[in-house]
Design an enzyme around this catalytic site. Structure first.
Site, PDB file in Angstrom:
ATOM      1  N   ALA A 267     -14.164 -19.420 -29.463  1.00 21.32           N
ATOM      2  CA  ALA A 267     -12.788 -18.923 -29.547  1.00 21.32           C
ATOM      3  C   ALA A 267     -11.761 -19.991 -29.158  1.00 21.32           C
ATOM      4  CB  ALA A 267     -12.635 -17.715 -28.632  1.00 21.32           C
ATOM      5  N   GLY A 269     -11.481 -20.360 -32.435  1.00 26.31           N
ATOM      6  CA  GLY A 269     -12.100 -20.513 -33.748  1.00 26.31           C
ATOM      7  C   GLY A 269     -11.610 -21.675 -34.579  1.00 26.31           C
ATOM      8  N   GLY A 270     -10.863 -22.593 -33.986  1.00 28.75           N
ATOM      9  CA  GLY A 270     -10.354 -23.740 -34.742  1.00 28.75           C
ATOM     10  C   GLY A 270     -11.489 -24.558 -35.352  1.00 28.75           C
ATOM     11  N   ASP A 288     -18.708 -16.078 -28.157  1.00 29.69           N
ATOM     12  CA  ASP A 288     -17.797 -16.381 -27.047  1.00 29.69           C
ATOM     13  C   ASP A 288     -17.957 -15.309 -25.988  1.00 29.69           C
ATOM     14  OD1 ASP A 288     -15.264 -18.500 -26.849  1.00 29.69           O
ATOM     15  OD2 ASP A 288     -15.053 -16.758 -25.527  1.00 29.69           O
ATOM     16  N   CYS A 386     -12.420 -31.031 -24.029  1.00 28.62           N
ATOM     17  CA  CYS A 386     -11.067 -31.594 -24.133  1.00 28.62           C
ATOM     18  C   CYS A 386     -10.694 -32.115 -22.746  1.00 28.62           C
ATOM     19  CB  CYS A 386     -10.061 -30.583 -24.679  1.00 28.62           C
ATOM     20  SG  CYS A 386     -10.031 -29.010 -23.822  1.00 28.62           S
TER      21      CYS A 386
HETATM   22  C1  LIG Z   1     -12.666 -25.073 -25.237  1.00 25.97           C
HETATM   23  S1  LIG Z   1     -12.662 -23.399 -25.618  1.00 25.97           S
HETATM   24  C2  LIG Z   1     -13.327 -23.392 -27.234  1.00 25.97           C
HETATM   25  C3  LIG Z   1     -12.337 -23.774 -28.314  1.00 25.97           C
HETATM   26  C4  LIG Z   1     -12.883 -23.512 -29.704  1.00 25.97           C
HETATM   27  N1  LIG Z   1     -14.143 -24.158 -29.936  1.00 25.97           N
HETATM   28  C5  LIG Z   1     -11.922 -23.945 -30.792  1.00 25.97           C
HETATM   29  O1  LIG Z   1     -12.036 -25.029 -31.341  1.00 25.97           O
HETATM   30  O2  LIG Z   1     -11.015 -23.168 -31.113  1.00 25.97           O
HETATM   31  C6  LIG Z   1     -14.002 -22.812 -24.669  1.00 25.97           C
HETATM   32  C7  LIG Z   1     -14.388 -21.376 -24.932  1.00 25.97           C
HETATM   33  O3  LIG Z   1     -15.594 -21.120 -24.195  1.00 25.97           O
HETATM   34  C8  LIG Z   1     -15.602 -19.759 -23.828  1.00 25.97           C
HETATM   35  N2  LIG Z   1     -16.611 -19.632 -22.742  1.00 25.97           N
HETATM   36  C9  LIG Z   1     -16.495 -19.922 -21.433  1.00 25.97           C
HETATM   37  N3  LIG Z   1     -17.645 -19.713 -20.796  1.00 25.97           N
HETATM   38  C10 LIG Z   1     -18.531 -19.257 -21.727  1.00 25.97           C
HETATM   39  C11 LIG Z   1     -19.876 -18.851 -21.692  1.00 25.97           C
HETATM   40  N4  LIG Z   1     -20.582 -18.871 -20.559  1.00 25.97           N
HETATM   41  N5  LIG Z   1     -20.465 -18.417 -22.841  1.00 25.97           N
HETATM   42  C12 LIG Z   1     -19.748 -18.399 -24.004  1.00 25.97           C
HETATM   43  N6  LIG Z   1     -18.455 -18.772 -24.095  1.00 25.97           N
HETATM   44  C13 LIG Z   1     -17.861 -19.199 -22.972  1.00 25.97           C
HETATM   45  C14 LIG Z   1     -14.159 -19.480 -23.430  1.00 25.97           C
HETATM   46  O4  LIG Z   1     -13.877 -18.095 -23.520  1.00 25.97           O
HETATM   47  C15 LIG Z   1     -13.396 -20.311 -24.467  1.00 25.97           C
HETATM   48  O5  LIG Z   1     -13.019 -19.521 -25.551  1.00 25.97           O
END
Ligand SMILES: C[S@@+](CC[C@H](N)C(=O)[O-])C[C@H]1O[C@@H](n2cnc3c(N)ncnc32)[C@H](O)[C@@H]1O
Length: 453
Positions: A267, A269-270, A288, A386
């Site tokens: 999430a 989702g980019g 997610d 990031c």
């Molecule tokens: C850096 S963001 C991802 C951005 C996404 N890949 C994009 O490009 O739009 C990290 C995501 O990891 C999720 N997250 C955090 N801990 C997690 C876990 N233990 N299992 C699955 N998702 C997790 C968060 O809710 C967040 O949406």
């Protein structure tokens, strides 16, 4: 400090309302610990121009907070109480406008004093008036300011400055300065619907300037930020908003026809959508831990025309959700400090704490270990953050390679391609993008391949 010529000048009647919204945004971040990205609802009722004004002030104050506080303190007879954070913020907002925006000084002072008179803190109106007038007078007389602390000079909390100094002794200053710049608005063209060049023509036909980014085949940087709805083809899924550095993930992972792919922290989702844009014939599971954030993956992919399988689950708890079929490719865009995207999210400086890093590091290791076992032999896993901190990046991958005999790093120490390269410093393991140029935020990527042991 020179005023930024790109900022809007004083809006008219509704400016008081937008300043109130800016104040509420700042209080929500600094008092209640909410993230800026969750606060769009506060400016929804404003006209677009006023909402932009509110955003500019709130983002600007968070960017320069440490510096503005250091500038304000000498003008106060005694420090304000914690319960008067709102009074302090009204003055910081004024200091920001005076130094960084094209709002006339008299209008800034007038708005700040009026807002105090209308509040329950009328006692503060005279003080605010005196402090701001003094500040403006002395600022005109003074030359270039010398700040006493690094926190004030670079406008970051000391723990972030210390970590960057330690990790990047030659470039920490540039990173900190870059973090205080306004980032560009960058699009990723959905090449399943329209080519990048045709979209560039569509923009130019609408009178909108944009530039391509070399070797980032889907990226366009707009001359100035716009509401997405003013751009051609938003509802039709022609593009998404995404930093150029983030667009490297799908390019590195290179989805191929019939690949079974896991995007384990998907999430909003980019990167999920970008994988589909590069190869629509894939079988992608987007997972997610946050249900509400996963809903955004659904909305974004629906607008763009893609249908991943969606699972709300903890990526670490693979027993609870994995169907037993191995994946060809896995993207782990793990939760991290977000220290590479501070220019876009200045609230990170205020919301993250030094001791978050160790906790994040532990989560990142568990996600990496558990998901590695879901990868086919010969399959590839892309670890992404990031972050600019080595503890979350190359030190994690060094630890993993040491531990796992079947893990091999692909393209070790390689630089990112093209224009991004100008702003890129190679990490000793993987790719580290720096936010020090205009084109991209700070990201880290390490591509791993699973070999037969
Ligand atoms: C850096 S963001 C991802 C951005 C996404 N890949 C994009 O490009 O739009 C990290 C995501 O990891 C999720 N997250 C955090 N801990 C997690 C876990 N233990 N299992 C699955 N998702 C997790 C968060 O809710 C967040 O949406």
């Amino acid at each position: 400090m020179p005023k930024n010529k790109n900022t809007p000048s004083q809006p008219t009647d509704s400016s008081q309302q937008s300043r109130k919204v800016a104040l509420n945004m700042l209080l929500a971040v600094l008092k209640d610990g909410q993230s800026l990205s969750s606060l769009n609802y506060l400016s929804e009722k404003l006209q677009p121009r006023d909402a932009a004004f509110a955003r500019m002030i709130s983002f600007g104050v968070l960017r320069f907070y440490h510096q503005l506080v250091a500038q304000l303190i000498p003008f106060l007879k005694k420090p304000l109480k914690a319960k008067d954070l709102d009074v302090q913020l009204v003055m910081l907002m004024a200091l920001y406008q005076v130094q960084h925006m094209r709002v006339p000084d008299y209008a800034v002072v007038d708005a700040a004093v009026k807002s105090m008179r209308k509040s329950k803190k009328q006692w503060a109106a005279n003080m605010v008036n005196a402090v701001l007038r003094n500040f403006i007078r002395q600022q005109e007389a003074a030359g270039v300011e010398k700040f006493q602390t690094e926190e004030a000079e670079y406008s970051h909390p000391q723990w972030i400055i210390d970590r960057l100094k330690n990790d990047w002794p030659d470039s920490w200053r540039e990173i900190l300065k870059a973090n205080n710049q306004q980032p560009p608005m960058t699009l990723r063209v959905n090449t399943q619907k329209i080519s990048r060049d045709d979209y560039l023509t569509a923009l130019s036909d609408t009178g909108i300037n944009a530039d391509t980014v070399a070797e980032m085949p889907s990226a366009l940087i707009l001359g100035e930020p716009r509401d997405v709805k003013q751009l051609p083809g938003f509802e039709d899924g022609w593009f998404s908003v995404q930093d150029a550095g983030a667009q490297l993930a799908a390019q590195i992972l290179q989805p191929e026809s019939a690949d079974r792919i896991l995007d384990a922290c998907a999430a909003p989702g980019g990167k999920t959508a970008h994988l589909f844009e590069l190869q629509s014939d894939i079988n992608l599971t987007a997972l997610d831990i946050s249900e509400s954030r996963l809903e955004r993956v659904h909305e974004n992919c629906q607008r763009l025309g893609f249908t991943p399988e969606l699972i709300v689950a903890d990526a670490i708890d693979t027993e609870a959700w994995w169907d037993g079929e191995l994946f060809d490719k896995i993207l782990l865009d793990v939760p991290c400090s977000a220290s590479g995207v501070i220019r876009r999210h200045p609230d990170i400086k205020h919301l993250r704490r030094a001791d978050d890093i160790e906790v994040l590091q532990q989560t990142q290791r568990e996600i990496l270990l558990k998901n590695w076992s879901l990868l086919k032999t010969g399959g590839r896993l892309l670890y992404a953050t990031c972050s600019m901190f080595k503890a979350e990046n190359e030190q994690q991958i060094a630890w993993f390679l040491e531990k796992m005999d079947d893990a091999k790093l692909i393209g070790a120490g390689e630089k990112a391609p093209g224009e991004v390269q100008k702003d890129t410093f190679s990490a000793s393991i993987g790719i580290q993008l720096f936010p020090t140029g205009y084109t991209n935020d700070g990201f880290y990527y390490a591509l791993l391949q699973k070999s037969a042991e």
